[in-house]
Design a protein around this motif. Sequence first.
Motif, short mmCIF file in Angstrom:
data_model
loop_
_atom_site.label_atom_id
_atom_site.label_comp_id
_atom_site.label_asym_id
_atom_site.label_seq_id
_atom_site.Cartn_x
_atom_site.Cartn_y
_atom_site.Cartn_z
N LYS A 191 -2.79 60.00 4.30
CA LYS A 191 -3.11 58.73 4.97
C LYS A 191 -3.77 57.76 4.00
O LYS A 191 -3.47 56.56 4.00
CB LYS A 191 -4.05 58.96 6.16
N LYS A 192 -4.67 58.29 3.18
CA LYS A 192 -5.37 57.43 2.21
C LYS A 192 -4.38 56.86 1.20
O LYS A 192 -4.44 55.67 0.87
CB LYS A 192 -6.46 58.22 1.48
N GLU A 193 -3.48 57.69 0.74
CA GLU A 193 -2.47 57.23 -0.21
C GLU A 193 -1.57 56.16 0.42
O GLU A 193 -1.28 55.13 -0.21
CB GLU A 193 -1.62 58.42 -0.67
N GLN A 194 -1.17 56.37 1.66
CA GLN A 194 -0.35 55.38 2.36
C GLN A 194 -1.12 54.07 2.55
O GLN A 194 -0.56 52.98 2.40
CB GLN A 194 0.11 55.91 3.72
N LEU A 195 -2.40 54.20 2.89
CA LEU A 195 -3.24 53.02 3.07
C LEU A 195 -3.31 52.21 1.78
O LEU A 195 -3.20 50.98 1.79
CB LEU A 195 -4.64 53.42 3.53
N GLU A 196 -3.50 52.90 0.66
CA GLU A 196 -3.58 52.20 -0.62
C GLU A 196 -2.27 51.51 -0.98
O GLU A 196 -2.27 50.38 -1.48
CB GLU A 196 -4.02 53.17 -1.72
N GLN A 197 -1.16 52.17 -0.70
CA GLN A 197 0.15 51.55 -0.97
C GLN A 197 0.35 50.33 -0.08
O GLN A 197 0.80 49.27 -0.57
CB GLN A 197 1.28 52.56 -0.73
N THR A 249 -5.94 37.91 4.75
CA THR A 249 -7.16 37.21 5.13
C THR A 249 -8.35 38.08 4.76
O THR A 249 -8.23 39.31 4.60
CB THR A 249 -7.18 36.94 6.66
N VAL A 250 -9.49 37.45 4.67
CA VAL A 250 -10.72 38.17 4.33
C VAL A 250 -11.05 39.19 5.41
O VAL A 250 -11.47 40.31 5.12
CB VAL A 250 -11.89 37.17 4.12
N LEU A 251 -10.83 38.81 6.64
CA LEU A 251 -11.10 39.73 7.75
C LEU A 251 -10.24 40.98 7.65
O LEU A 251 -10.73 42.10 7.85
CB LEU A 251 -10.86 39.01 9.08
N HIS A 252 -8.99 40.81 7.33
CA HIS A 252 -8.07 41.95 7.19
C HIS A 252 -8.51 42.85 6.03
O HIS A 252 -8.47 44.08 6.14
CB HIS A 252 -6.64 41.45 6.99
N ILE A 253 -8.93 42.25 4.93
CA ILE A 253 -9.40 43.03 3.77
C ILE A 253 -10.64 43.84 4.16
O ILE A 253 -10.77 45.01 3.81
CB ILE A 253 -9.69 42.11 2.56
N LYS A 254 -11.56 43.23 4.92
CA LYS A 254 -12.77 43.94 5.36
C LYS A 254 -12.41 45.11 6.26
O LYS A 254 -13.00 46.19 6.18
CB LYS A 254 -13.72 42.98 6.09
N GLN A 255 -11.44 44.88 7.15
CA GLN A 255 -11.02 45.96 8.05
C GLN A 255 -10.43 47.13 7.26
O GLN A 255 -10.70 48.29 7.55
CB GLN A 255 -9.99 45.44 9.05
N ILE A 256 -9.64 46.82 6.26
CA ILE A 256 -9.04 47.86 5.42
C ILE A 256 -10.13 48.62 4.67
O ILE A 256 -10.09 49.86 4.59
CB ILE A 256 -8.00 47.26 4.45
N GLN A 257 -11.11 47.90 4.13
CA GLN A 257 -12.20 48.56 3.41
C GLN A 257 -13.02 49.46 4.33
O GLN A 257 -13.41 50.57 3.96
CB GLN A 257 -13.10 47.52 2.73
N HIS A 258 -13.27 48.98 5.55
CA HIS A 258 -14.02 49.77 6.51
C HIS A 258 -13.22 51.04 6.87
O HIS A 258 -13.80 52.14 6.93
CB HIS A 258 -14.30 48.93 7.77
N TYR A 259 -11.94 50.88 7.10
CA TYR A 259 -11.09 52.03 7.42
C TYR A 259 -11.05 53.01 6.24
O TYR A 259 -11.11 54.22 6.43
CB TYR A 259 -9.67 51.54 7.77
N ARG A 260 -10.99 52.46 5.01
CA ARG A 260 -10.97 53.32 3.82
C ARG A 260 -12.27 54.11 3.70
O ARG A 260 -12.25 55.30 3.37
CB ARG A 260 -10.76 52.48 2.56
N LYS A 261 -13.42 53.46 3.97
CA LYS A 261 -14.70 54.17 3.91
C LYS A 261 -14.74 55.31 4.92
O LYS A 261 -15.18 56.42 4.61
CB LYS A 261 -15.87 53.21 4.19
N ASN A 262 -14.30 55.03 6.15
CA ASN A 262 -14.28 56.08 7.17
C ASN A 262 -13.34 57.22 6.77
O ASN A 262 -13.64 58.39 6.99
CB ASN A 262 -13.86 55.50 8.52
N LEU A 263 -12.20 56.85 6.20
CA LEU A 263 -11.24 57.84 5.76
C LEU A 263 -11.82 58.70 4.64
O LEU A 263 -11.66 59.92 4.63
CB LEU A 263 -9.96 57.14 5.29
N GLU A 264 -12.54 58.08 3.71
CA GLU A 264 -13.16 58.83 2.61
C GLU A 264 -14.26 59.77 3.12
O GLU A 264 -14.41 60.88 2.62
CB GLU A 264 -13.69 57.87 1.55
N LYS A 265 -15.01 59.31 4.14
CA LYS A 265 -16.01 60.20 4.75
C LYS A 265 -15.32 61.41 5.39
O LYS A 265 -15.78 62.54 5.24
CB LYS A 265 -16.83 59.45 5.80
N SER A 266 -14.24 61.13 6.08
CA SER A 266 -13.49 62.23 6.71
C SER A 266 -12.93 63.17 5.66
O SER A 266 -12.93 64.39 5.84
CB SER A 266 -12.33 61.67 7.54
#
Length: 148
Positions: free
Chosen positions: A45-51, A62-79
């Motif tokens: 999932k993380k690899e797909q997210l990065e791609q 948009t900045v909002l979309h980038i923030k959402q992706i970063q937040h999702y990435r942080k949660n994914l990395e914690k998982s």
Amino acid sequence: MSYQFRYESVLSIKEKEKDQVRQEYIHSVDHFEQAATQLYELLRKKEQLEQEHEQALSKGLTVLHIKQIQHYRKNLEKSIDQSQNKVSTARQAMQIKEFELHKSDVEVKKYSKLKERDRTHYQFLIKQEEAKVMDEAALRQFTNQKFR
């Protein structure tokens, strides 16, 4: 005179223990495989997210979309970190069960080998006894022929 192994009950107990440890080992392997599969899925999932993120950046975000992706990435990395810990713990438990299985297998083999040696010795004693009986019978027959 039938053969009776004196440690038969101990051998059967050791075999039951070995079977139980084998079941525990199989369970620990299954648990490890589940944890490893979960980790694999998260990493995928993380690899797909990065791609997807790279493709979206090339198109513009948009900045909002980038923030959402970063937040999702942080949660994914914690998982992923939690999943890695689970995999590590499951691997250690599996290795411990594997060691216990090996140890119980050695115990069963010791008693089986002891039983084999004891049976061989018993058969040797039986053959000796039979030979002794045959010698006595031959001696009696010889003496009976001599005195007739």
